[in-house]
Design a protein around this motif. Structure first.
Motif, PDB file in Angstrom:
ATOM      1  N   THR A  20      18.856  19.033  51.783  1.00  0.00           N
ATOM      2  CA  THR A  20      19.363  17.872  52.517  1.00  0.00           C
ATOM      3  C   THR A  20      18.592  17.710  53.824  1.00  0.00           C
ATOM      4  O   THR A  20      17.901  18.614  54.276  1.00  0.00           O
ATOM      5  CB  THR A  20      20.865  18.033  52.813  1.00  0.00           C
ATOM      6  N   VAL A  21      18.748  16.552  54.436  1.00  0.00           N
ATOM      7  CA  VAL A  21      18.043  16.240  55.681  1.00  0.00           C
ATOM      8  C   VAL A  21      18.874  16.743  56.862  1.00  0.00           C
ATOM      9  O   VAL A  21      20.088  16.500  56.935  1.00  0.00           O
ATOM     10  CB  VAL A  21      17.809  14.721  55.803  1.00  0.00           C
ATOM     11  N   ILE A  26      25.972  18.837  51.440  1.00  0.00           N
ATOM     12  CA  ILE A  26      26.575  18.421  50.170  1.00  0.00           C
ATOM     13  C   ILE A  26      27.188  19.693  49.599  1.00  0.00           C
ATOM     14  O   ILE A  26      26.495  20.652  49.307  1.00  0.00           O
ATOM     15  CB  ILE A  26      25.543  17.836  49.188  1.00  0.00           C
ATOM     16  N   SER A  27      28.496  19.688  49.495  1.00  0.00           N
ATOM     17  CA  SER A  27      29.173  20.863  48.949  1.00  0.00           C
ATOM     18  C   SER A  27      30.303  20.411  48.039  1.00  0.00           C
ATOM     19  O   SER A  27      30.754  19.268  48.105  1.00  0.00           O
ATOM     20  CB  SER A  27      29.701  21.759  50.076  1.00  0.00           C
ATOM     21  N   THR A  55      31.289  16.336  52.531  1.00  0.00           N
ATOM     22  CA  THR A  55      29.931  16.021  52.068  1.00  0.00           C
ATOM     23  C   THR A  55      29.452  14.768  52.784  1.00  0.00           C
ATOM     24  O   THR A  55      30.187  13.786  52.922  1.00  0.00           O
ATOM     25  CB  THR A  55      29.920  15.801  50.543  1.00  0.00           C
ATOM     26  N   SER A  56      28.214  14.783  53.251  1.00  0.00           N
ATOM     27  CA  SER A  56      27.624  13.667  53.985  1.00  0.00           C
ATOM     28  C   SER A  56      27.662  12.393  53.149  1.00  0.00           C
ATOM     29  O   SER A  56      27.406  12.408  51.951  1.00  0.00           O
ATOM     30  CB  SER A  56      26.173  13.997  54.360  1.00  0.00           C
TER      31      SER A  56
END
Length: 184
Positions: A20-21, A26-27, A55-56
């Motif tokens: 990820t950035v 993200i989970s 999570t984004s």
């Protein structure tokens, strides 16, 4: 996985996705859909990923579901040996079988029928197994033996006396506390 294996609680395991950035996350967790029983029946089940609330929102997570296949458990049904003497009948409760490996509590019953032998003459005969419907098992059968042994009869001939010139006496014998008389 084979029927009878315990289900690991895969849905309690958290996963973090890498790549990820920045500080984005993200989970989520992998879940086994429709798995309420302690033992899953043989068949296929869906594994899916459910993302956590943290999570984004910068990512559109596209999930391709996986699958878990539960194979049938191979069991052997072994007919237990039965013995009887000639003229005797083997009791109904003697016509049994043993399942190997042993089935754990909570698992489905292995369906089969032990076929009693109807022979009555002395000899050794196969006791066979007829499989029933078994959605969770691959059944192998091993015959047992039904042995009918000879009936033992002890015959004791009674002593007799005869005076020369007198008619022959009646000759007798005993077996099983019964008197047997000579016949022509």
């Amino acid at each position: 996985m084979t029927y009878g294996d315990e289900i690991s609680r895969i849905d309690e395991t958290k996963y973090n996705v890498s790549g990820t950035v920045g500080e984005d996350k993200i989970s989520g967790k992998v879940e086994l859909k429709n798995a309420a029983e302690d033992y899953l029946n043989a068949g296929s089940y869906v594994l899916t990923f459910t993302k956590d609330e943290n999570t984004s929102s910068n990512y559109k997570v596209q999930v391709t579901d996986g699958s878990l296949t539960v194979e049938k458990l191979a069991v052997t049904v072994i007919a237990n040996d039965v013995a009887a003497g000639y003229g005797e009948t083997a009791p109904e409760e003697k016509w049994t079988a043993t399942v190997s490996p042993a089935i754990k509590e909570g698992m489905a019953k292995v369906n089969y029928t032990v076929n009693p032998v109807t022979k009555t003459d002395v000899g050794t005969y196969d006791i066979t197994i007829t499989p029933g419907t078994n959605d969770n098992y691959i059944l192998t059968r091993e015959n047992g033996k039904f042995t009918i042994s000879q009936k033992v009869i002890t015959l004791t001939v009674d002593n007799a006396e005869k005076v020369y010139g007198d008619p022959d006496p009646t000759f007798t014998a005993k077996t099983n506390d019964e008197t047997v008389k000579a016949t022509d």
